[in-house]
Write a protein that holds these residues in place. Structure first.
Motif, PDB file in Angstrom:
ATOM      1  N   TRP A  31      76.890  90.228  44.612  1.00 17.79           N
ATOM      2  CA  TRP A  31      78.122  89.433  44.609  1.00 17.79           C
ATOM      3  C   TRP A  31      78.472  88.975  43.196  1.00 17.79           C
ATOM      4  O   TRP A  31      79.641  89.014  42.793  1.00 17.79           O
ATOM      5  N   ARG A  34      79.844  91.808  40.226  1.00 20.80           N
ATOM      6  CA  ARG A  34      80.980  92.691  40.501  1.00 20.80           C
ATOM      7  C   ARG A  34      81.734  92.957  39.193  1.00 20.80           C
ATOM      8  O   ARG A  34      82.144  92.016  38.512  1.00 20.80           O
ATOM      9  N   ARG A  36      84.752  93.852  38.441  1.00 21.87           N
ATOM     10  CA  ARG A  36      86.101  93.303  38.300  1.00 21.87           C
ATOM     11  C   ARG A  36      86.086  91.800  38.050  1.00 21.87           C
ATOM     12  O   ARG A  36      87.066  91.243  37.547  1.00 21.87           O
ATOM     13  N   ARG A 178      72.980  97.889  35.583  1.00 23.92           N
ATOM     14  CA  ARG A 178      74.345  97.369  35.723  1.00 23.92           C
ATOM     15  C   ARG A 178      74.634  96.313  34.671  1.00 23.92           C
ATOM     16  O   ARG A 178      75.719  96.297  34.078  1.00 23.92           O
TER      17      ARG A 178
END
Length: 209
Positions: A31, A34, A36, A178
């Motif tokens: 969560w 992310r 964006r 990530r």
């Protein structure tokens, strides 16, 4: 399932707790990381448009800071936009270290769980085998069923520990990758902002087609 947990002994409790904590961290990181939200599109373009219209005041900078992790980094540079390039870059780097620390939050705990749970499972197996040999000393090896049951019980904790550790390690590596990708993207956008604000890149390059 409950019978397997019960058969594994008391070391199944910390292994299960580790699995719950690992699952919570994985959900929270999915969560929080992310793209964006961390790295919104065209943020530098919007900042330049505000700057060119002379609308880049403190209120706008506060909105940029609160909007995303990238915005927090860029806002640190915008506050120092009237200073030299070096001062602006240093402000972004200082804030960037704090932002990266936030992106990496809980990943150390995830790595620790991946390393510890197999050891807990191994410890459970060792303790179980000690019990099995204790039975052999007292009753001999005349009852294979008792020995087989004791050995299978000893191996349950190892299986449980590996079942928690393997997916946890995979998620730990995935989130590290990530974070690294997001950090590279933020560094590129921060450099682009400095170049634009200091006149080293044409303003037209920051506009969307």
């Amino acid at each position: 399932m409950f019978q397997l947990i019960q058969a594994g002994g008391w070391l199944m409790v910390p292994i299960l707790l580790c699995s719950v904590v690992a699952m919570a961290i994985v959900i929270e990181r999915f969560w929080a990381l992310r793209p964006r939200v961390i790295l919104p599109d065209n943020l530098v373009t919007r900042i330049w448009q505000l700057h060119s219209r002379r609308q880049l005041d403190n209120a706008r900078i506060d909105e940029i800071r609160d909007g995303s992790a990238l915005g927090r980094m860029l806002a640190a540079g915008l506050i120092n936009r009237f200073h030299s390039r070096e001062v602006m870059k240093e402000a972004i780097q200082d804030t960037g270290r704090q932002v990266v620390a936030g992106l990496e939050r809980h990943l150390d705990a995830l790595g620790t769980i991946a390393a510890v749970t197999p050891l807990l499972g191994l410890l459970g197996t060792v303790l179980g085998m000690i019990d099995v040999f204790g039975v052999i000393v007292q009753a001999g090896v005349g009852n294979p069923e008792v020995l087989a049951g004791g050995i299978s019980k000893a191996l349950i904790t190892t299986a449980a520990g590996l079942s928690v550790a393997i997916p946890t390690l995979m998620f730990h590596r995935y989130f590290n990758a990530r974070v690294n990708k997001l950090v590279i993207g933020m560094e590129e956008q921060a450099l682009r902002l400095i170049e634009v604000m200091k006149g080293e890149r044409e303003a037209a390059e920051t506009r969307t087609p």
